[in-house]
Motif scaffolding. Structure first.
Motif, PDB file in Angstrom:
ATOM      1  N   GLU A 190       0.889  -1.298   0.165  1.00 29.61           N
ATOM      2  CA  GLU A 190      -0.073  -0.159  -0.025  1.00 29.61           C
ATOM      3  C   GLU A 190       0.708   1.142  -0.049  1.00 29.61           C
ATOM      4  OE1 GLU A 190      -2.237  -0.509   3.501  1.00 29.61           O
ATOM      5  OE2 GLU A 190      -3.898  -2.150   2.597  1.00 29.61           O
ATOM      6  N   LEU A 191       1.845   1.107   0.686  1.00 28.13           N
ATOM      7  CA  LEU A 191       3.007   2.282   0.926  1.00 28.13           C
ATOM      8  C   LEU A 191       3.803   2.603  -0.632  1.00 28.13           C
ATOM      9  CD1 LEU A 191       4.748   4.404   2.363  1.00 28.13           C
ATOM     10  CD2 LEU A 191       6.205   2.626   2.949  1.00 28.13           C
ATOM     11  N   GLN A 192       3.962   1.465  -1.248  1.00 32.07           N
ATOM     12  CA  GLN A 192       4.654   1.523  -2.450  1.00 32.07           C
ATOM     13  C   GLN A 192       3.647   2.208  -3.570  1.00 32.07           C
ATOM     14  OE1 GLN A 192       7.838  -1.188  -4.318  1.00 32.07           O
ATOM     15  NE2 GLN A 192       5.919  -2.073  -4.884  1.00 32.07           N
ATOM     16  N   ASN A 193       2.466   1.845  -3.298  1.00 28.28           N
ATOM     17  CA  ASN A 193       1.515   2.357  -4.389  1.00 28.28           C
ATOM     18  C   ASN A 193       1.399   3.797  -4.109  1.00 28.28           C
ATOM     19  OD1 ASN A 193      -0.734   2.111  -6.155  1.00 28.28           O
ATOM     20  ND2 ASN A 193      -2.057   2.596  -4.460  1.00 28.28           N
ATOM     21  N   GLU A 234       0.039  20.058  -6.684  1.00 24.71           N
ATOM     22  CA  GLU A 234       0.733  20.325  -5.427  1.00 24.71           C
ATOM     23  C   GLU A 234      -0.522  19.958  -4.188  1.00 24.71           C
ATOM     24  OE1 GLU A 234       3.253  21.414  -4.341  1.00 24.71           O
ATOM     25  OE2 GLU A 234       4.265  22.423  -6.094  1.00 24.71           O
ATOM     26  N   SER A 235      -1.807  20.083  -4.657  1.00 22.21           N
ATOM     27  CA  SER A 235      -2.803  19.775  -3.743  1.00 22.21           C
ATOM     28  C   SER A 235      -2.801  18.141  -3.590  1.00 22.21           C
ATOM     29  CB  SER A 235      -4.237  20.305  -4.253  1.00 22.21           C
ATOM     30  OG  SER A 235      -5.103  19.623  -3.441  1.00 22.21           O
ATOM     31  N   ARG A 236      -2.651  17.586  -4.771  1.00 23.92           N
ATOM     32  CA  ARG A 236      -2.730  16.041  -4.682  1.00 23.92           C
ATOM     33  C   ARG A 236      -1.421  15.528  -3.969  1.00 23.92           C
ATOM     34  NH1 ARG A 236      -4.850  11.733  -3.581  1.00 23.92           N
ATOM     35  NH2 ARG A 236      -4.589   9.922  -5.064  1.00 23.92           N
ATOM     36  N   ILE A 237      -0.316  16.041  -4.330  1.00 26.70           N
ATOM     37  CA  ILE A 237       0.908  15.817  -3.580  1.00 26.70           C
ATOM     38  C   ILE A 237       1.030  15.797  -2.049  1.00 26.70           C
ATOM     39  CG2 ILE A 237       3.193  16.231  -3.459  1.00 26.70           C
ATOM     40  CD1 ILE A 237       3.505  17.006  -6.570  1.00 26.70           C
ATOM     41  N   ALA A 238       0.110  16.731  -1.870  1.00 29.64           N
ATOM     42  CA  ALA A 238       0.165  17.134  -0.283  1.00 29.64           C
ATOM     43  C   ALA A 238      -0.880  15.855   0.288  1.00 29.64           C
ATOM     44  CB  ALA A 238      -0.500  18.443  -0.180  1.00 29.64           C
ATOM     45  N   GLU A 239      -1.946  15.615  -0.328  1.00 29.95           N
ATOM     46  CA  GLU A 239      -2.854  14.511   0.092  1.00 29.95           C
ATOM     47  C   GLU A 239      -1.988  13.208   0.208  1.00 29.95           C
ATOM     48  OE1 GLU A 239      -5.869  14.384  -2.686  1.00 29.95           O
ATOM     49  OE2 GLU A 239      -6.978  16.206  -1.656  1.00 29.95           O
ATOM     50  N   LEU A 240      -1.140  13.124  -0.635  1.00 33.68           N
ATOM     51  CA  LEU A 240      -0.445  11.744  -0.925  1.00 33.68           C
ATOM     52  C   LEU A 240       0.691  11.700  -0.071  1.00 33.68           C
ATOM     53  CD1 LEU A 240      -0.347  11.061  -4.892  1.00 33.68           C
ATOM     54  CD2 LEU A 240      -1.328   9.729  -3.028  1.00 33.68           C
ATOM     55  N   ARG A 241       1.440  12.601   0.309  1.00 36.27           N
ATOM     56  CA  ARG A 241       2.240  13.047   1.517  1.00 36.27           C
ATOM     57  C   ARG A 241       1.600  12.375   2.828  1.00 36.27           C
ATOM     58  NH1 ARG A 241       7.109  12.353  -0.909  1.00 36.27           N
ATOM     59  NH2 ARG A 241       7.540  14.012  -2.344  1.00 36.27           N
ATOM     60  N   ALA A 242       0.337  12.787   3.107  1.00 34.73           N
ATOM     61  CA  ALA A 242      -0.334  12.655   4.466  1.00 34.73           C
ATOM     62  C   ALA A 242      -0.570  11.299   4.304  1.00 34.73           C
ATOM     63  CB  ALA A 242      -1.403  13.466   4.326  1.00 34.73           C
ATOM     64  N   GLU A 243      -0.966  10.586   3.167  1.00 32.06           N
ATOM     65  CA  GLU A 243      -1.298   9.323   2.915  1.00 32.06           C
ATOM     66  C   GLU A 243       0.057   8.398   3.282  1.00 32.06           C
ATOM     67  OE1 GLU A 243      -3.618   6.163   0.004  1.00 32.06           O
ATOM     68  OE2 GLU A 243      -3.699   8.396  -0.288  1.00 32.06           O
ATOM     69  N   GLU A 244       1.153   9.026   2.601  1.00 28.46           N
ATOM     70  CA  GLU A 244       2.487   8.234   2.712  1.00 28.46           C
ATOM     71  C   GLU A 244       2.954   8.374   4.190  1.00 28.46           C
ATOM     72  OE1 GLU A 244       6.993   8.653   0.969  1.00 28.46           O
ATOM     73  OE2 GLU A 244       5.830  10.336   1.389  1.00 28.46           O
ATOM     74  N   THR A 245       2.736   9.363   5.015  1.00 25.58           N
ATOM     75  CA  THR A 245       3.193   9.204   6.364  1.00 25.58           C
ATOM     76  C   THR A 245       2.250   8.336   7.124  1.00 25.58           C
ATOM     77  OG1 THR A 245       3.835  11.735   6.205  1.00 25.58           O
ATOM     78  CG2 THR A 245       3.318  10.878   8.543  1.00 25.58           C
ATOM     79  N   LYS A 246       0.995   7.950   6.790  1.00 28.38           N
ATOM     80  CA  LYS A 246       0.198   7.263   7.615  1.00 28.38           C
ATOM     81  C   LYS A 246       0.487   5.977   7.280  1.00 28.38           C
ATOM     82  CE  LYS A 246      -4.642   6.454   8.367  1.00 28.38           C
ATOM     83  NZ  LYS A 246      -6.150   6.877   7.946  1.00 28.38           N
ATOM     84  N   SER A 247       0.854   5.611   6.152  1.00 24.87           N
ATOM     85  CA  SER A 247       1.168   4.322   5.649  1.00 24.87           C
ATOM     86  C   SER A 247       2.364   3.835   6.345  1.00 24.87           C
ATOM     87  CB  SER A 247       1.265   4.136   3.934  1.00 24.87           C
ATOM     88  OG  SER A 247       0.206   4.361   3.579  1.00 24.87           O
ATOM     89  N   ARG A 248       3.423   4.815   6.310  1.00 24.18           N
ATOM     90  CA  ARG A 248       4.975   4.412   6.805  1.00 24.18           C
ATOM     91  C   ARG A 248       4.701   4.182   8.425  1.00 24.18           C
ATOM     92  NH1 ARG A 248       9.147   5.780   3.445  1.00 24.18           N
ATOM     93  NH2 ARG A 248      10.573   6.288   5.377  1.00 24.18           N
ATOM     94  N   GLN A 266       2.627   6.810  -7.251  1.00 28.84           N
ATOM     95  CA  GLN A 266       1.835   7.865  -7.371  1.00 28.84           C
ATOM     96  C   GLN A 266       2.563   9.215  -7.057  1.00 28.84           C
ATOM     97  OE1 GLN A 266      -2.409   7.598  -6.514  1.00 28.84           O
ATOM     98  NE2 GLN A 266      -1.950   5.648  -5.327  1.00 28.84           N
ATOM     99  N   LEU A 267       3.334   9.380  -6.257  1.00 29.55           N
ATOM    100  CA  LEU A 267       4.020  10.439  -5.766  1.00 29.55           C
ATOM    101  C   LEU A 267       5.157  10.678  -6.734  1.00 29.55           C
ATOM    102  CD1 LEU A 267       4.146  10.554  -2.074  1.00 29.55           C
ATOM    103  CD2 LEU A 267       3.310  12.378  -3.481  1.00 29.55           C
ATOM    104  N   ASP A 268       5.842   9.738  -7.064  1.00 29.40           N
ATOM    105  CA  ASP A 268       6.933   9.731  -8.165  1.00 29.40           C
ATOM    106  C   ASP A 268       6.340  10.257  -9.453  1.00 29.40           C
ATOM    107  OD1 ASP A 268       8.532   8.547  -6.329  1.00 29.40           O
ATOM    108  OD2 ASP A 268       8.673   6.696  -7.176  1.00 29.40           O
ATOM    109  N   GLU A 269       5.152   9.694  -9.848  1.00 27.93           N
ATOM    110  CA  GLU A 269       4.588  10.230 -11.167  1.00 27.93           C
ATOM    111  C   GLU A 269       4.246  11.767 -11.180  1.00 27.93           C
ATOM    112  OE1 GLU A 269       0.855   8.844 -14.007  1.00 27.93           O
ATOM    113  OE2 GLU A 269       1.294   7.430 -12.436  1.00 27.93           O
ATOM    114  N   LEU A 270       3.573  11.855 -10.012  1.00 31.75           N
ATOM    115  CA  LEU A 270       3.150  13.450  -9.686  1.00 31.75           C
ATOM    116  C   LEU A 270       4.322  14.192  -9.681  1.00 31.75           C
ATOM    117  CD1 LEU A 270       0.161  13.133  -7.435  1.00 31.75           C
ATOM    118  CD2 LEU A 270       0.146  13.517  -9.880  1.00 31.75           C
ATOM    119  N   GLU A 271       5.288  14.111  -8.942  1.00 31.52           N
ATOM    120  CA  GLU A 271       6.776  14.773  -9.052  1.00 31.52           C
ATOM    121  C   GLU A 271       7.041  14.978 -10.332  1.00 31.52           C
ATOM    122  OE1 GLU A 271       7.611  16.415  -6.362  1.00 31.52           O
ATOM    123  OE2 GLU A 271       6.983  15.424  -4.549  1.00 31.52           O
ATOM    124  N   THR A 272       7.175  14.057 -11.001  1.00 32.70           N
ATOM    125  CA  THR A 272       7.701  13.906 -12.484  1.00 32.70           C
ATOM    126  C   THR A 272       6.850  14.936 -13.341  1.00 32.70           C
ATOM    127  OG1 THR A 272       8.786  11.551 -12.385  1.00 32.70           O
ATOM    128  CG2 THR A 272       8.439  12.663 -14.475  1.00 32.70           C
TER     129      THR A 272
END
Length: 244
Positions: free
Chosen positions: A10-13, A154-168, A17-23
């Motif tokens: 789940e974290l990798q997923n 930026e909005s989507r990245i921020a959401e995924l960052r929060a999700e990443e932190t939760k997953s980690r 997504q973050l990698d793709e958005l950052e690119t």
């Protein structure tokens, strides 16, 4: 361990997504910077040509003043020719007149050339001014769209960052450390499926005993070839039928 691997997937997923958005964000930003750089170069070239045109016009004015002075001297020498008394002096004045005449002709040629250069430079300036105007108009619309796109990213990245932190936070630290280490060395997938005794990351065959350990899911197993973390991926009925 099965639960940790599930959470790690789940974290990798989220990370992918973050990698793709950052690119995507980087590409949009670089496109804007490239366009701005191209526009700035065009503007600099335009200003350079305007400066060059001013210098040519100044040279033209100086040449016109020089021509006027030479013509006055030429006229004076011609008048003097009527008042000389000796043959020697007449020859000297006549020689001066010839030199001044050539100087007049040369200066007039130079003025004609400068007039052509000025005309061509003015045309180039007008063309570049049109290009600058068109590019600014095009960039204005593009920057508006890009700004909107970046805001959404930026909005989507921020959401995924929060999700990443939760997953980690939900993954065991030692498993997370291994995952981060692999991602730092091998961007992209750090966790891949093992299926039909093969690693789905590098497609190399796995030793039978290692494959059994992956199937059990009781320990953290990595591929001997690509070093990625492995999890067991059961074959579907279709895959089994195809294999048989």
């Amino acid at each position: 361990m099965r639960e940790d691997l599930k959470k790690l997937r789940e974290l990798q997923n989220v990370c992918l997504q973050l990698d793709e958005l950052e690119t995507e964000r980087k590409e949009v930003t670089e496109r804007l910077e490239t366009n701005r750089g191209f526009l700035q170069k065009l503007v600099d070239d335009l200003e350079g040509q305007k400066t060059e045109l001013d210098e040519i016009r100044a040279l033209q004015q100086q040449k016109q003043e020089d021509l006027k002075e030479i013509q006055e001297q030429h006229t004076k020498r011609k008048k003097r020719l009527t008042s000389v008394s000796s043959t020697k002096e007449y020859a000297a004045v006549e020689k001066e007149i010839e030199v001044l005449k050539k100087s007049v002709e040369q200066t007039e040629e130079e003025l004609l050339h400068l007039a052509e250069v000025i005309e061509n430079t003015q045309l180039n300036i007008e063309e570049k001014e049109e290009k600058v105007s068109q590019l600014k108009e095009s960039m204005s619309a593009d920057e508006k769209d890009a700004t909107k796109q970046l805001k959404e990213l930026e909005s989507r990245i921020a959401e995924l960052r929060a999700e990443e932190t939760k997953s980690r936070d939900s993954v065991a630290k030692r498993v997370l450390y291994k995952y981060d280490f692999i991602r730092s060395r091998r961007p992209g997938l750090a966790l891949v499926a093992a299926s039909d005794e093969h690693c789905e990351g590098c497609f190399m065959s796995l030793p039978a005993q290692l494959y059994i350990e992956v199937q059990r899911g009781e320990t953290l197993v990595t591929c001997p070839s690509c070093q990625r973390i492995l999890y067991f991926q059961e074959q579907s009925a279709d895959d089994q039928a195809a294999a048989s």
